[in-house]
Design a protein around this motif. Structure first.
Motif, mmCIF file in Angstrom:
data_model
loop_
_atom_site.group_PDB
_atom_site.id
_atom_site.type_symbol
_atom_site.label_atom_id
_atom_site.label_comp_id
_atom_site.label_asym_id
_atom_site.label_seq_id
_atom_site.Cartn_x
_atom_site.Cartn_y
_atom_site.Cartn_z
ATOM 1 N N PHE A 194 48.391 -25.407 7.470
ATOM 2 C CA PHE A 194 47.701 -24.445 8.314
ATOM 3 C C PHE A 194 47.134 -25.125 9.570
ATOM 4 O O PHE A 194 45.962 -25.623 9.504
ATOM 5 N N ALA A 195 48.006 -24.841 10.338
ATOM 6 C CA ALA A 195 47.907 -26.108 11.701
ATOM 7 C C ALA A 195 47.242 -25.635 12.677
ATOM 8 O O ALA A 195 46.803 -24.364 13.110
ATOM 9 N N GLY A 214 41.890 -31.655 14.217
ATOM 10 C CA GLY A 214 40.770 -32.789 14.138
ATOM 11 C C GLY A 214 40.645 -33.670 13.259
ATOM 12 O O GLY A 214 39.900 -34.389 12.845
ATOM 13 N N GLN A 222 42.214 -27.874 5.743
ATOM 14 C CA GLN A 222 43.258 -27.959 4.944
ATOM 15 C C GLN A 222 44.538 -29.000 5.875
ATOM 16 O O GLN A 222 44.952 -29.987 5.156
ATOM 17 N N TYR A 253 36.156 -30.927 -0.641
ATOM 18 C CA TYR A 253 36.820 -30.066 0.551
ATOM 19 C C TYR A 253 35.816 -30.154 1.716
ATOM 20 O O TYR A 253 34.466 -30.033 1.662
ATOM 21 N N ASN A 278 45.621 -19.103 2.092
ATOM 22 C CA ASN A 278 44.698 -18.301 3.253
ATOM 23 C C ASN A 278 44.842 -18.923 4.646
ATOM 24 O O ASN A 278 44.109 -19.221 5.441
ATOM 25 N N TRP A 279 46.260 -18.813 5.209
ATOM 26 C CA TRP A 279 46.658 -19.349 6.378
ATOM 27 C C TRP A 279 45.802 -18.637 7.546
ATOM 28 O O TRP A 279 45.773 -17.406 7.387
ATOM 29 N N CYS A 335 42.510 -18.362 7.740
ATOM 30 C CA CYS A 335 41.517 -17.597 7.276
ATOM 31 C C CYS A 335 40.259 -18.265 6.837
ATOM 32 O O CYS A 335 39.369 -18.115 6.281
ATOM 33 N N PHE A 355 39.732 -20.594 11.148
ATOM 34 C CA PHE A 355 40.395 -19.649 12.086
ATOM 35 C C PHE A 355 40.086 -18.184 11.909
ATOM 36 O O PHE A 355 40.393 -17.117 12.805
ATOM 37 N N ARG A 356 39.227 -18.100 10.996
ATOM 38 C CA ARG A 356 38.448 -16.756 10.597
ATOM 39 C C ARG A 356 39.153 -15.367 10.365
ATOM 40 O O ARG A 356 38.888 -14.192 10.910
HETATM 41 N N1 AR6 Z 1 45.688 -25.358 -0.694
HETATM 42 C C1 AR6 Z 1 45.780 -23.991 -0.813
HETATM 43 N N2 AR6 Z 1 44.771 -23.458 -0.027
HETATM 44 C C2 AR6 Z 1 43.896 -24.192 0.723
HETATM 45 C C3 AR6 Z 1 44.148 -25.573 0.724
HETATM 46 C C4 AR6 Z 1 45.063 -26.057 -0.143
HETATM 47 N N3 AR6 Z 1 45.190 -27.540 -0.147
HETATM 48 N N4 AR6 Z 1 43.019 -26.018 1.309
HETATM 49 C C5 AR6 Z 1 42.260 -24.848 1.843
HETATM 50 N N5 AR6 Z 1 42.868 -23.696 1.581
HETATM 51 P P1 AR6 Z 1 41.856 -23.602 6.979
HETATM 52 P P2 AR6 Z 1 42.753 -22.185 9.304
HETATM 53 C C6 AR6 Z 1 42.571 -22.565 1.796
HETATM 54 O O1 AR6 Z 1 40.382 -23.485 7.405
HETATM 55 O O2 AR6 Z 1 41.829 -20.951 9.091
HETATM 56 C C7 AR6 Z 1 42.280 -26.972 10.953
HETATM 57 O O3 AR6 Z 1 41.217 -27.638 11.793
HETATM 58 C C8 AR6 Z 1 40.963 -22.118 1.624
HETATM 59 O O4 AR6 Z 1 40.594 -20.965 1.436
HETATM 60 O O5 AR6 Z 1 42.210 -25.142 6.853
HETATM 61 O O6 AR6 Z 1 44.229 -21.728 9.650
HETATM 62 C C9 AR6 Z 1 43.640 -26.790 11.709
HETATM 63 O O7 AR6 Z 1 43.877 -28.187 12.331
HETATM 64 C C10 AR6 Z 1 40.697 -22.510 3.155
HETATM 65 O O8 AR6 Z 1 39.412 -21.724 3.592
HETATM 66 O O9 AR6 Z 1 42.877 -23.043 8.028
HETATM 67 C C11 AR6 Z 1 43.208 -25.688 12.732
HETATM 68 O O10 AR6 Z 1 42.568 -26.270 13.780
HETATM 69 C C12 AR6 Z 1 41.655 -21.627 3.787
HETATM 70 O O11 AR6 Z 1 42.872 -21.989 3.160
HETATM 71 C C13 AR6 Z 1 42.392 -24.969 11.689
HETATM 72 O O12 AR6 Z 1 41.744 -25.848 10.792
HETATM 73 C C14 AR6 Z 1 42.160 -21.897 5.445
HETATM 74 O O13 AR6 Z 1 42.246 -23.154 5.654
HETATM 75 C C15 AR6 Z 1 43.167 -23.881 11.087
HETATM 76 O O14 AR6 Z 1 42.307 -22.942 10.510
#
Ligand code: AR6
Length: 536
Positions: A305-306, A313, A321, A362, A435-436, A438, A441-442
């Motif tokens: 989830f990049a 960061g 993630q 986490y 939850n890509w 979510c 990134f909300r």
């Molecule tokens: N396996 C499965 N689900 C997961 C895992 C895991 N290992 N870890 C987290 N989740 P987020 P984004 C779920 O916030 O919203 C970073 O700084 C968990 O429900 O990492 O796409 C990047 O560099 C979590 O709330 O992804 C970007 O700047 C949800 O996945 C930014 O965050 C989303 O994880 C991306 O944010």
């Protein structure tokens, strides 16, 4: 097809793996050089020991298209940093060698050493996190061991760079399909250099600078990520440092022997699917509230989830993630050296990285939990059969905006570029995701799961979805999934439904899934038409 097992719904993992072992997919061709694929080691691989560097005769390139290497003869440094105009220049690599080859008694000495070849930043960089780590966080014995034994090994590894990397490393620039293969040992040496902040031209915070559209790679950012008032986030930084030191402990006690491939994938927008015209059905879905992408997604295409600056960061306070994946598999950080910010229809695919650490918690509760032995088998090119795809979702400040079709299409295309492949096979590993977009990134997971399912369908892959403990989400998605299957809703039809939902005014919008339930029962005209043709 559903199971009584309360942890998961949808299709069983046996079916997802097509009744094979997790690593029995044959979709990835062996490493082969081409104009768009640079290989920095000799092929064929030796029977034992790390791969030998390629080319045999070192080539030093200093231009906009390759990484500016710290040991290049073109990298110069003022002899008298206080008096650049008068003093003349010498090779920066000599300065680096001289200042790093010493016994470090404290982290302050290490700081002084790093600053001696980065004098421009002496006033701007601080090393608060590094100092806290050595002076307060770990016990004295450990700190002594780390400074006295591990740091010198990291220095050795870094200074081997000219012997280990003999060819120019191309940058993975915007809108180009470029691939690089490196050995794990080469990656380790590059990361040792990043740790010691030796990469030139990578420190400017000006977006107009040469590397303004690249991630940061020198570790000074991480070393300064400590503030008393950001206690819990600073705590996570300490644990990330533990992961990184552990990685260096591992690779300096036994040189890794495998290889890694990093591929930038660009599909021009005009070549992305016409989503309203896709008549494929939803793919197989396994959805579970237990497990994580990296642990239970073995052998599958694991989504990172990049951030569009890959790594997000990780060299800062970030600890969700992507950042967690990058510190338990630090080889991923080498992508930050080469990858320009991702555009809307681009993805980064990384094959072969190893996991070195266990973790617990986490975000602010994140903790290093000891060594991890990665049992993943290797392919014939020496890569661990771990495949990760970095795709960056959109950040939504306003939740409603994500239903705008422009944004939906952007996310569909992004996921499609990540999940599809130029190699056509009907035996592609499933996507392991969750939850890509979510968390930080909300985004809305009920929407994002459908977006990802649609992209997976068109890319010809099944999907394993980890809800990360959320049983309500698991159940609501599984119910919706079976409903759409029962009503024979294909991708184009689902796209049309999303677009109808978006046409209702935000203030009148009902619950998203309720809307889909109501509307998807009504079959579109084309379906009646086709059905009519078939009936007697
Ligand atoms: N396996 C499965 N689900 C997961 C895992 C895991 N290992 N870890 C987290 N989740 P987020 P984004 C779920 O916030 O919203 C970073 O700084 C968990 O429900 O990492 O796409 C990047 O560099 C979590 O709330 O992804 C970007 O700047 C949800 O996945 C930014 O965050 C989303 O994880 C991306 O944010």
């Amino acid at each position: 097809l559903t199971s009584d097992d309360p942890e998961w719904k949808g299709i069983s993992m046996e079916e997802i793996y097509k009744h094979h072992g997790p690593f029995d997919w044959h979709h990835l061709p062996p490493i082969h050089p081409s104009p768009s694929h640079t290989i920095l080691f000799e092929l064929p691989l030796p029977n034992r020991g790390p791969p030998r560097p390629h080319p045999v005769q070192a080539v030093d390139k200093w231009n906009q298209d390759c990484v500016r290497m710290p040991h290049s003869v073109h990298s110069l440094y003022p002899i008298d940093p206080e008096n650049e105009a008068t003093g003349g220049f010498r090779r920066r690599w000599e300065v680096i060698q001289e200042s790093l080859l010493q016994n470090f008694m404290s982290s302050h000495q290490l700081e002084a050493s790093i600053l001696s070849y980065n004098h421009k930043y002496a006033e701007r960089w601080d090393f608060a996190a590094l100092h806290y780590f050595f002076n307060e966080y770990i016990d004295e014995e450990e700190a002594k061991m780390c400074l006295g034994s591990l740091i010198p090994k990291i220095v050795q590894l870094a200074l081997q760079l000219p012997d280990l990397i003999t060819g120019p490393i191309p940058l993975l620039k915007r809108q180009r399909n470029t691939t690089i293969s490196l050995s794990q040992l080469q990656v380790a040496s590059l990361l040792a250099n990043a740790f010691l902040c030796t990469f030139p031209r990578r420190n400017s915070t000006n977006p107009q600078s040469e590397y303004g559209s690249f991630p940061f790679i020198n570790f000074n950012k991480l070393f300064s990520s400590f503030r008393e008032e950001r206690h819990s986030r600073s705590h996570a930084v300490m644990e990330k440092l533990k992961c990184i030191f552990h990685y260096f402990r591992r690779v300096t006690s036994k040189a890794p022997e495998g290889t890694i491939t990093i591929q930038r994938r660009f599909v021009p927008k005009k070549s992305c699917p016409r989503w309203d015209k896709q008549h494929v059905k939803l793919p197989a879905l396994h959805i579970t509230s237990k497990g994580t992408i990296e642990s239970q997604g073995a052998g599958l295409l694991q989504v990172d989830f990049a951030n569009k600056y890959v790594g997000g960061g990780v060299l800062n306070y970030g600890c969700v993630q992507e950042e967690i994946r990058f510190v338990i598999c630090p080889e991923l950080m080498v992508t930050m050296l080469v990858t320009e910010a991702l555009d809307d229809t681009e993805a980064l695919i990384i094959n072969g990285v190893e996991r070195y650490s266990r973790y617990e918690g986490y975000s602010s509760s994140f903790k290093w939990a000891g060594d991890f032995t990665d049992e993943t088998p290797r392919d014939s090119s020496g890569r661990l059969k771990t495949c990760i795809v970095a795709i960056d979702a959109l950040y939504f400040k306003q939740p409603n905006v994500q239903f705008n079709m422009g944004n939906v299409i952007r996310e569909l295309n992004k996921a499609y570029v990540g999940f599809s492949s130029e190699i056509v096979s009907n035996n592609m590993p499933a996507v392991a995701t969750g939850n890509w977009g979510c968390g930080a990134f909300r985004g809305n997971p009920q929407l994002k799961v459908l977006v990802q399912l649609m992209a997976a369908a068109v890319a010809g892959r099944s999907m394993v979805y980890f809800t990360f403990g959320d049983t309500n989400l698991r159940d609501s998605v599984a119910d919706m999934y079976w409903h759409l299957i029962r009503h024979d809703v294909d991708i184009g039809r689902l796209f049309a439904l999303l677009s109808q939902y978006q046409e209702t005014q935000p203030e009148n919008r009902s619950d998203f899934y309720r809307f889909l339930y109501n509307r998807s029962k009504i079959k579109p005209l084309t379906h009646y038409f086709n059905a009519d043709k078939k009936s007697p």
